[in-house]
Design a protein around this motif. Structure first.
Motif, PDB file in Angstrom:
ATOM      1  N   ASP A 257       0.844  -1.209   0.000  1.00 54.36           N
ATOM      2  CA  ASP A 257       0.000   0.000   0.000  1.00 54.36           C
ATOM      3  C   ASP A 257       0.873   1.250   0.000  1.00 54.36           C
ATOM      4  O   ASP A 257       0.618   2.204  -0.745  1.00 54.36           O
TER       5      ASP A 257
ATOM      6  N   TRP B  47       0.535   3.881  -2.870  1.00 57.21           N
ATOM      7  CA  TRP B  47      -0.070   5.168  -2.520  1.00 57.21           C
ATOM      8  C   TRP B  47       0.897   6.327  -2.758  1.00 57.21           C
ATOM      9  O   TRP B  47       0.478   7.416  -3.124  1.00 57.21           O
TER      10      TRP B  47
ATOM     11  N   LEU C  29      -7.038   4.598  -0.818  1.00 54.85           N
ATOM     12  CA  LEU C  29      -6.186   5.699  -0.351  1.00 54.85           C
ATOM     13  C   LEU C  29      -7.029   6.852   0.195  1.00 54.85           C
ATOM     14  O   LEU C  29      -6.709   7.443   1.232  1.00 54.85           O
TER      15      LEU C  29
ATOM     16  N   CYS D 222      -5.880   4.489  -9.630  1.00 48.53           N
ATOM     17  CA  CYS D 222      -6.297   3.448  -8.680  1.00 48.53           C
ATOM     18  C   CYS D 222      -6.709   2.182  -9.432  1.00 48.53           C
ATOM     19  O   CYS D 222      -7.270   2.251 -10.530  1.00 48.53           O
TER      20      CYS D 222
END
Ligand code: SF4
Ligand code: SF4
Lengths: 376, 95
Positions: free
Chosen positions: A244, A248, A365, A341
């Motif tokens: 992540d 991100w 996010l 995304c």
């Protein structure tokens, strides 16, 4: 061979493999442990029973005839099967390789000798969640750390490849530095992978004690990003705080620079597993993946795997997830990250929303930032 | 027993026909894999230890259209690469 030659029979034009390359087989529904975050146990749709060896052997013959390259033996705990050697013989006989997902606690010298002797074992993945018994055993039970490390050392002694996976949760989030040092410097592993406990199976009943809160998630992300840089390429992740954190950062950078959309951005593109892999539950039910154990596609030795692979409407729907735009979800309305995304794992999306074709709130996010998270 | 010049596919190697015309030859003993196209697949299937390379080339010429002159050399190179990687051996003379 020269590409300009024309085949008179004509080519196939799909991106999907004609047969699966890899099949994950939950070879048993038994386990010597009861981890607090186990995704496997306490799934109401699963029938927890073991099939006799001859059922698996017949299925392995089918896999061999389809040219499957690798069988991933999972569970439960695969080394709990008393007839494991017989099953592995069936895999080897059918010209396939194999790997294990294990807690490491049941690996004896004899087992390791046998695995090494086949020459076909790609790796045994052992879960290690702490740098010491106190941390590791907090979620996995007393004695499990010593047993796992004993298992790893046994495999190393016999030259069997070991992969280690650390699952991050509330009790080990402050131990990450020590875990990296222990695995990479002390045990001398070339690398290890990380993920995070997810809201599935047994974890649902222990979520408050196990799942990272927003502050811990920030800490895990920052620490893992720092450690991954320090150990240069030796810490990996397909999911969890490190994955992540990396994703991100890229998304945030792209958004602030108003960069063009990512190639795979804007749609539910995250999961490509169904193009090359499939799985089977311990009770013989064929499923797309262990994280989507409720999607029953058929049963081994009753239904043809090739037929399921090529024609299952459920599989094909999963394969077409990449055509579903994030802009169509109320959940994503107005989000400036949409072009970057991918919607993340459908298994986790289903666990959290009850809908497979939905972005996973866990890897969102915008939600992370709204709840107080930051990208440093 | 002497070796012949007739290539024979290693029976441990698995042929996987994939998507978009491609295929993979996979040696499960070594985990080595070689990607190939439909001509390579046809060559692979013809390597039964009974045909020489010349026999294989002529069979390929019959099965495929637009076959360039260089095909014979390319097939030789392909078979040699496979042999170097243990995917192919040479058949032994039968008594
Ligand atoms: S996580 Fe693995 S080792 Fe732990 S209980 Fe579940 S199957 Fe067993
Ligand atoms: S709302 Fe979340 S899941 Fe949807 S596009 Fe934005 S970041 Fe991705």
């Amino acid at each position: 061979m020269p590409q300009k030659l024309k085949d008179k029979t004509g080519p196939a034009v799909s991106r999907v493999m004609r047969t699966p390359r890899s099949v994950t087989v939950e070879i048993t529904a038994r386990c010597n442990l009861r981890c607090r975050y186990c995704y496997f146990f306490n799934n109401p749709v699963v029938e927890y029973r073991d099939l006799p060896a001859d059922e698996w052997l017949k299925f392995f013959d089918e896999l061999g005839s389809l040219g499957v390259m690798e069988v991933i033996l999972a569970g439960g705990e695969p080394f709990i099967r008393e007839d494991l050697r017989l099953l592995i013989d069936g895999i080897v006989r059918n010209r396939m390789r194999f790997a294990f997902l294990s807690n490491g606690g049941l690996i004896s010298d004899e087992t390791a000798t046998f695995l090494a002797g086949t020459g076909r074992c790609d790796y045994v993945q052992v879960s290690v969640d702490g740098s010491c018994a106190e941390v590791h055993d907090s979620c996995r039970g007393k004695g499990s750390f010593d047993a796992a490390i004993r298992g790893i050392r046994t495999l190393q002694r016999h030259g069997v490849g070991v992969a280690v996976r650390a699952t991050i949760h509330r009790s080990n989030v402050h131990d990450l530095e020590n875990i990296a040092h222990f695995l990479l410097d002390e045990l001398g592993l070339p690398d290890f992978g990380t993920n995070a406990a997810g809201y599935m199976g047994s974890c649902r009943g222990n979520a408050d004690d196990v799942l990272l809160n927003i502050v811990e998630r920030k800490e895990a992300m920052a620490t893992l990003l720092r450690l991954a840089a320090k150990y240069d390429g030796r810490i990996s992740a397909n999911a969890g705080p490190l994955a992540d954190g990396r994703m991100w950062h890229r998304m945030e950078e792209a958004r602030t620079q108003n960069a063009p959309a990512f190639n795979n951005g804007g749609h539910l593109t995250a999961c490509g597993c169904t193009y090359s892999k499939i799985a089977v539950r311990a009770d013989g039910v064929i499923i797309p993946c262990s994280m989507l154990a409720h999607l029953e596609l058929g049963r081994i030795n009753h239904d043809s795997l090739a037929e399921i692979w090529n024609n299952s409407p459920v599989l094909n729907q999963l394969r077409n997830r990449h055509t579903i735009p994030l802009s169509g979800f109320e959940f994503c309305a107005g989000c400036s990250y949409i072009p970057y995304c991918t919607g993340n794992c459908p298994g986790l999306a289903y666990a959290l929303t009850g809908i497979v074709d939905h972005p996973s709130p866990d890897a969102c996010l915008r939600r992370f930032l709204k709840e107080g998270g930051t990208i440093e | 027993m002497n070796q012949t010049d007739r290539p024979i596919a290693n029976s441990i190697v698995v042929l996987r026909e994939e998507f978009d015309d491609w295929a993979v030859l996979f040696n499960s003993d070594t985990a080595d894999a070689v990607g190939t196209n439909p001509v390579g697949v046809a060559v692979w299937k013809l390597m039964n230890g009974k045909r020489s390379i010349e026999d294989i080339v002529s069979q390929i010429r019959k099965s495929f259209g637009d076959v360039p002159e260089a095909v014979s050399k390319e097939i030789c190179t392909f078979v040699n690469t496979l042999a170097d990687n243990g995917f192919v051996g040479l058949a032994l003379e039968s008594k």
